[in-house]
Each structure stands twice: as C-alpha cells, then as structure tokens.
Design a protein around this motif. Structure first.
Motif, PDB file in Angstrom:
ATOM      1  N   ASN A 432      -2.629  -0.235   1.925  1.00  0.00           N
ATOM      2  CA  ASN A 432      -4.082  -0.086   2.067  1.00  0.00           C
ATOM      3  C   ASN A 432      -4.628   1.075   1.223  1.00  0.00           C
ATOM      4  N   LEU A 433      -3.938   2.227   1.278  1.00  0.00           N
ATOM      5  CA  LEU A 433      -4.420   3.386   0.536  1.00  0.00           C
ATOM      6  C   LEU A 433      -4.334   3.152  -0.973  1.00  0.00           C
ATOM      7  N   LEU A 434      -3.198   2.631  -1.443  1.00  0.00           N
ATOM      8  CA  LEU A 434      -3.050   2.392  -2.873  1.00  0.00           C
ATOM      9  C   LEU A 434      -4.034   1.340  -3.373  1.00  0.00           C
ATOM     10  N   SER A 435      -4.256   0.316  -2.580  1.00  0.00           N
ATOM     11  CA  SER A 435      -5.194  -0.740  -2.967  1.00  0.00           C
ATOM     12  C   SER A 435      -6.612  -0.206  -3.097  1.00  0.00           C
ATOM     13  N   LYS A 436      -7.021   0.641  -2.145  1.00  0.00           N
ATOM     14  CA  LYS A 436      -8.370   1.197  -2.187  1.00  0.00           C
ATOM     15  C   LYS A 436      -8.538   2.143  -3.381  1.00  0.00           C
ATOM     16  N   LEU A 437      -7.524   3.000  -3.613  1.00  0.00           N
ATOM     17  CA  LEU A 437      -7.601   3.920  -4.744  1.00  0.00           C
ATOM     18  C   LEU A 437      -7.649   3.171  -6.075  1.00  0.00           C
ATOM     19  N   LYS A 438      -6.857   2.099  -6.179  1.00  0.00           N
ATOM     20  CA  LYS A 438      -6.820   1.331  -7.410  1.00  0.00           C
ATOM     21  C   LYS A 438      -8.127   0.584  -7.640  1.00  0.00           C
ATOM     22  N   SER A 439      -8.738   0.082  -6.577  1.00  0.00           N
ATOM     23  CA  SER A 439      -9.985  -0.684  -6.721  1.00  0.00           C
ATOM     24  C   SER A 439     -11.123   0.172  -7.263  1.00  0.00           C
ATOM     25  N   ARG A 440     -11.076   1.476  -6.971  1.00  0.00           N
ATOM     26  CA  ARG A 440     -12.106   2.389  -7.467  1.00  0.00           C
ATOM     27  C   ARG A 440     -11.585   3.291  -8.588  1.00  0.00           C
ATOM     28  N   LEU A 441     -10.329   3.071  -9.009  1.00  0.00           N
ATOM     29  CA  LEU A 441      -9.682   3.882 -10.045  1.00  0.00           C
ATOM     30  C   LEU A 441      -9.796   5.377  -9.733  1.00  0.00           C
ATOM     31  N   ILE A 442      -9.468   5.714  -8.483  1.00  0.00           N
ATOM     32  CA  ILE A 442      -9.510   7.116  -8.065  1.00  0.00           C
ATOM     33  C   ILE A 442      -8.156   7.750  -8.377  1.00  0.00           C
ATOM     34  N   ASP A 443      -8.098   8.486  -9.474  1.00  0.00           N
ATOM     35  CA  ASP A 443      -6.835   9.124  -9.886  1.00  0.00           C
ATOM     36  C   ASP A 443      -7.041  10.591 -10.233  1.00  0.00           C
ATOM     37  N   SER A 444      -8.154  11.159  -9.803  1.00  0.00           N
ATOM     38  CA  SER A 444      -8.434  12.573 -10.083  1.00  0.00           C
ATOM     39  C   SER A 444      -9.412  13.112  -9.051  1.00  0.00           C
ATOM     40  N   SER A 445      -9.479  14.416  -8.951  1.00  0.00           N
ATOM     41  CA  SER A 445     -10.418  15.052  -8.045  1.00  0.00           C
ATOM     42  C   SER A 445     -11.855  14.750  -8.458  1.00  0.00           C
ATOM     43  N   ALA A 446     -12.087  14.673  -9.770  1.00  0.00           N
ATOM     44  CA  ALA A 446     -13.432  14.369 -10.275  1.00  0.00           C
ATOM     45  C   ALA A 446     -13.883  12.981  -9.839  1.00  0.00           C
ATOM     46  N   MET A 447     -12.974  11.993  -9.908  1.00  0.00           N
ATOM     47  CA  MET A 447     -13.322  10.636  -9.489  1.00  0.00           C
ATOM     48  C   MET A 447     -13.535  10.573  -7.980  1.00  0.00           C
ATOM     49  N   LEU A 448     -12.701  11.302  -7.242  1.00  0.00           N
ATOM     50  CA  LEU A 448     -12.853  11.333  -5.787  1.00  0.00           C
ATOM     51  C   LEU A 448     -14.202  11.943  -5.412  1.00  0.00           C
ATOM     52  N   ARG A 449     -14.588  12.991  -6.109  1.00  0.00           N
ATOM     53  CA  ARG A 449     -15.873  13.637  -5.850  1.00  0.00           C
ATOM     54  C   ARG A 449     -17.029  12.662  -6.114  1.00  0.00           C
ATOM     55  N   MET A 450     -16.918  11.900  -7.187  1.00  0.00           N
ATOM     56  CA  MET A 450     -17.956  10.942  -7.540  1.00  0.00           C
ATOM     57  C   MET A 450     -18.087   9.852  -6.468  1.00  0.00           C
ATOM     58  N   PHE A 460     -11.884   6.743   4.509  1.00  0.00           N
ATOM     59  CA  PHE A 460     -11.743   7.314   5.856  1.00  0.00           C
ATOM     60  C   PHE A 460     -10.652   6.596   6.649  1.00  0.00           C
ATOM     61  N   SER A 461     -10.764   5.277   6.751  1.00  0.00           N
ATOM     62  CA  SER A 461      -9.808   4.514   7.570  1.00  0.00           C
ATOM     63  C   SER A 461      -8.418   4.505   6.933  1.00  0.00           C
ATOM     64  N   GLU A 462      -8.355   4.473   5.599  1.00  0.00           N
ATOM     65  CA  GLU A 462      -7.060   4.416   4.902  1.00  0.00           C
ATOM     66  C   GLU A 462      -6.269   5.712   5.099  1.00  0.00           C
ATOM     67  N   ILE A 463      -6.943   6.847   5.114  1.00  0.00           N
ATOM     68  CA  ILE A 463      -6.243   8.117   5.337  1.00  0.00           C
ATOM     69  C   ILE A 463      -5.983   8.338   6.828  1.00  0.00           C
ATOM     70  N   LEU A 464      -6.891   7.864   7.678  1.00  0.00           N
ATOM     71  CA  LEU A 464      -6.698   7.969   9.128  1.00  0.00           C
ATOM     72  C   LEU A 464      -5.406   7.285   9.555  1.00  0.00           C
ATOM     73  N   ASP A 465      -5.067   6.151   8.902  1.00  0.00           N
ATOM     74  CA  ASP A 465      -3.852   5.415   9.234  1.00  0.00           C
ATOM     75  C   ASP A 465      -2.583   6.233   9.022  1.00  0.00           C
ATOM     76  N   TRP A 466      -2.663   7.315   8.256  1.00  0.00           N
ATOM     77  CA  TRP A 466      -1.490   8.133   7.980  1.00  0.00           C
ATOM     78  C   TRP A 466      -1.231   9.162   9.078  1.00  0.00           C
ATOM     79  N   PHE A 467      -2.104   9.195  10.092  1.00  0.00           N
ATOM     80  CA  PHE A 467      -1.950  10.184  11.160  1.00  0.00           C
ATOM     81  C   PHE A 467      -1.574   9.524  12.484  1.00  0.00           C
ATOM     82  N   GLN A 468      -0.864  10.287  13.278  1.00  0.00           N
ATOM     83  CA  GLN A 468      -0.448   9.804  14.589  1.00  0.00           C
ATOM     84  C   GLN A 468      -1.678   9.540  15.464  1.00  0.00           C
ATOM     85  N   GLN A 469      -1.512   8.630  16.410  1.00  0.00           N
ATOM     86  CA  GLN A 469      -2.620   8.234  17.283  1.00  0.00           C
ATOM     87  C   GLN A 469      -3.190   9.432  18.039  1.00  0.00           C
ATOM     88  N   SER A 470      -2.335  10.347  18.456  1.00  0.00           N
ATOM     89  CA  SER A 470      -2.782  11.495  19.242  1.00  0.00           C
ATOM     90  C   SER A 470      -3.687  12.434  18.446  1.00  0.00           C
TER      91      SER A 470
END
Length: 509
Positions: A432-450, A460-470
């Motif tokens: 999920n995370l790789l697919s989302k990053l690739k769809s927006r070509l997010i490969d730098s802090s500048a792109m993430l900021r944009m 939000f949901s893609e990074i949330l999945d990397w954390f424990q439920q608690s």
C-alpha cells in the motif's frame, strides 16, 4: 531553431575531418555537448565567453561551485582562479623549468673543445648557469603549491604584481619578465570578462558571479602576498575547476614508486599512463606536484625531450606533462560523466536517502576513460522509479525525513528496513505504501511537501498501517508533527525554529 551539424558548416577554409572530430570529442568531454550533439546549459554559458572551451569551463565551474560551498573568501577564490587560467594560457615562466639535461651536456661538450682563449668564457657561462639553476630551485620552493603548477605560477604572479620593481623581481626568482608581464595583463582581461558576462547575463543564473565587485576582487589580489593566501577549501575548488576544464587530459600513476629509466640511466621522473596517448608519459621532478606524485592528475600539454644515457648516447624521446594539477577520483565522475562507465547499483553498501541534496542514491563502481581505470565507489541518483520510492519509503519510516518518527519506532508493527526486502513485498502495509508513493512519484522531501500542501491527509492511512493497534489513538498527534516538520522546513520564522527544537522528541501519551 535551425541546428547545423558542425561537419556540414560552410567554413571559409575547410577543416580536416580529424580536427572536427577531435574538437567535438573535447566539447563532449567538457560536457558542453550532450549525446545528441546539442549544447547543454553549461555549453550555452561557455559559448558566451570568447575563450578556449577549457578556460571557460574552468571559470564557470568555479563560479557555479561558489554557490554550494561556504567558509571561504569568494573574492580571493575568483582572483586566483582567473590567475590560474592565465597561467594555463601561456608558457611556464620559470627559467630552466623544463630544460632537458642533454642540451646542457651538449653545450658543455662544445665548450670543452674550445681553445685556451675561450676556456675562461666557458667557465663563466658554466658558473652563470649554475647560479641560475640554484636561483630557479629556490624560486620553485618559495612559490610551490604541491597540488598544482598553475597555482604555483598564480602565486608567483601575485607576488610579481605586488613587487615594486618587477624586472628585478624576475631576475631574483629566475622568471621570464615578458611572460610574467603578459600573464598579468591577461589576468586583468579575464577578470573584466567574468564581470562583463555576469552583468550582461543571458545564461543560467548559477553561472553568474554575484559574490563581490571587480574592485573587491582586485583589492584582495593586490594585498600583501608574503604568504600564500588560499585556504585548503579554496585550493581544492580551483583544482576541481581545472579538472573540469582538462577532464580529457587525465593521467594515472602506473605504480606507487615507479621511476622512469632509459638503459642504465635512471631519472627521478614519475611514470604515468595518459588517457590521450598510448605511450607512457612522465611527471618532471621540477613540477610542483612531483613531491606528492598524485595517483591522478590533469595536464595542460605534453612536451617531448631527449635524454642521454650513461654512455652519452641520446635515447628516444620522452613526453613530459606540463601544467599539472592533482585531482581526486570523485572529481572525474562529477565533471566528466561522459567519460565514465558505471557498474549496476551495488547492494552493499545499500542505497540511501541524501538529506543534503534531497535525493535517493545508490552506490556504483565507475571506470574512467579508454583504459577503464577503476575509481572508488561513487553515489549517483537512482533512476528507477520503483527503486526510488522504495528507498524513500525506508528513509521516511526510519525518521530521516520526519525526525519525530525516530522516537516512536518501537511502536511500529515491523522495522522500517523490512520495506527493502523482496520477500516483504507481499505484505499489505508494504504494498500500500509503495503503491501510493509511486502513484504520486513521491521520492523526495520536496515532493512530499508539495503533496501535503495539496492534501494534508495524503499517506495518512498507509503510514498508520505501520503502527501497532495500541498506538493508533496517538497517531493523530504524531501526524501533525510530521506535517509540521516537512511543511515548515523551508520557512524562516520563530515557529520554524521552535519546531526544529522539538524534532525527534515526540513522546506519546
């Protein structure tokens, strides 16, 4: 715009095909032409300078690099860069610097055959030459800059211009007055040219000088020169620029302690392999760089001389390098990529995110020139889209982009490095995370900021999945801090300063 191939251009006087090919090869090595034989941005800037491509490339490289390096005196840097360019435009001014021993032996042999009436003249001439040789030796040591012949001459030129009696100065230090005088005038012309072109504009801003006025540069140049004024940073910047201008005239030392020999006669000249010729070339013991004997160097030209062996028989010609500058292998990759071949990306060391350049990079092994000299491993931006986002995803989760993530790594369901493993690709959170990053070509802090400026809930949901439920009940607070660290990164405000102090110190409730 209508483009005409150089070979088809109607020159008033026809040129040899070999000359055109040699010129085109040189322009490609200097990165003025691309693989399609079209001018690069650098090439267009070089075209504004009525100089040889080598000298314009050198000066423009210095100008460009001043924008990326700090803690140096830019006016002194430009003053010495222009002086070094002038030095590389004229013959070496040091008397006897490259005079070969055979000519002196021949002269002395002729003197010995003269009659008694001329013996006194021969002795005087021999004494005069001996004194001149000693004077030249002292002069070379006074002005020697071990990294570069050009900088050695530039320092001598500064002292020459600062002297009250320039002719006597040249006599005292075994320098050719006419060469030094011409070099001084050329230095002034080149400096005026840099400011004229910068004021005129017409090319990329990074190739315009903005660090000081012409008067500022002349002021530091004309200051007392009792001590060599360049710092190590400034010296390296000029040497790197010389490397850029002479990137096709590179030589590699053949062995660590190689010495040239002809028959039984062994000299102190170091032996090198040149990227330009098949025969071995030599570094003369009178070169400023001979003390160090660098592994890699660039040279201005080759001069051929003959040396006799112990029996007095003249041997074959030997090519000595003139106008030598020591270079670092990394500079060859940075300034002459067209002459390099790169290995496939290495897995060890693994790819990484470079926060300084805001790029994801991989390590490769470069080889340089037609002899395929292997250079130390070098990092290059990753070109594959999938690999780009994979490395950036790892850097993001690890906290290299958002430092606040470092303090909550223990609450993650899987370690960040797992995203780099092929067997993890089947996992939902990874895909999920790789697919989302690739769809927006997010490969730098500048792109993430944009992306986050457009939609602060993206990923939000893609990074949330990397954390424990608690931890999910605390994620909203973490997310706000992540947004703050990325979106406020380029702003200079009290809020920005306070947020920087909090980086990496997030503590969940």
């Amino acid at each position: 715009m209508l483009l005409i191939q150089v070979a088809n251009f109607p020159f008033p006087t026809s040129l040899k095909d070999s000359s055109l090919l040699e010129a085109e090869t040189c322009l490609k090595a200097l990165e003025a032409l691309d693989n399609k034989d079209e001018l690069t941005l650098l090439g267009k800037a070089m075209a504004h300078y009525p100089l040889s491509p080598r000298h314009s490339r050198m000066l423009l490289t210095v100008i460009k690099n001043t924008r990326h390096v700090h803690k140096f005196n830019p006016n002194m840097l430009l003053a010495y860069a222009v002086a070094a360019a002038a030095a590389l435009s004229l013959s070496n001014p040091f008397v006897m610097q490259y005079e070969d021993d055979s000519s002196r032996d021949s002269e002395m042999s002729e003197k010995s055959s003269l009659g008694d009436g001329d013996k006194g003249i021969g002795k005087k001439e021999k004494s005069r030459k001996k004194k001149l040789k000693e004077t030249a030796k002292v002069a070379r040591e006074k002005f020697r800059v071990v990294t570069s012949d050009a900088l050695t001459i530039a320092y001598a030129l500064q002292c020459f211009e600062h002297s009250q009696k320039s002719a006597e100065f040249c006599d005292d230090y075994a320098l050719h007055f006419k060469t030094m005088d011409e070099m001084s005038k050329l230095r002034q012309q080149l400096l005026k040219l840099v400011f004229y072109q910068s004021d005129k504009g017409g090319f990329e801003e990074e190739y315009s000088w903005t660090c000081g006025s012409l008067e500022d540069v002349e002021r530091v140049w004309q200051a007392s020169s009792e001590k060599y004024p360049l710092s190590l940073v400034e010296e390296r910047l000029i040497c790197q620029a010389i490397c850029a201008g002479w990137a096709d005239r590179v030589a590699k030392r053949i062995t660590a302690s190689s010495r040239a020999s002809d028959g039984e006669n062994t000299s102190r000249a170091l032996k090198y392999q040149s990227s330009m010729v098949d025969e071995s070339v030599f570094l003369h013991r009178w070169s400023s760089a001979s003390i160090v004997g660098p592994e890699f160097l660039v040279y201005n030209e080759l001069l051929e001389t003959k040396r006799p062996n112990k029996e007095g028989i003249t041997s074959a010609k030997r090519a000595y390098m003139h106008g030598v500058t020591s270079v670092e292998p990394a500079w060859l990759v940075e300034n002459a990529k067209s002459s390099c071949i790169f290995s496939p990306p290495l897995t060890d060391p693994r790819p990484y995110y470079d926060a300084r350049t805001d790029q994801v990079k991989c390590w490769v092994i470069p080889t340089f020139g037609r002899f395929c000299w292997e250079l130390p491993k070098h990092s290059l931006p990753i070109s594959n889209d999938e690999h780009q986002v994979q490395v950036f995803a790892y850097a993001l989760l690890e906290g290299q982009v958002c430092p606040c993530l470092k303090s909550v790594r223990k609450y993650m369901s899987a370690p960040p490095e797992s995203i780099m493993k092929r067997e993890a690709f089947g996992q939902k959170r990874v895909g999920n995370l790789l697919s989302k990053l690739k769809s927006r070509l997010i490969d730098s802090s500048a792109m993430l900021r944009m992306v986050w400026k457009e939609n602060p809930r993206e990923l939000f949901s893609e990074i949330l999945d990397w954390f424990q439920q608690s931890f999910h009940k605390h994620f909203e607070e973490l997310w706000l801090q992540m947004l703050n660290e990325v979106l406020m990164e380029k702003q200079e405000s009290p809020l920005h300063k306070s947020s920087k102090k909090k980086k990496g110190k997030y503590k969940p409730l």
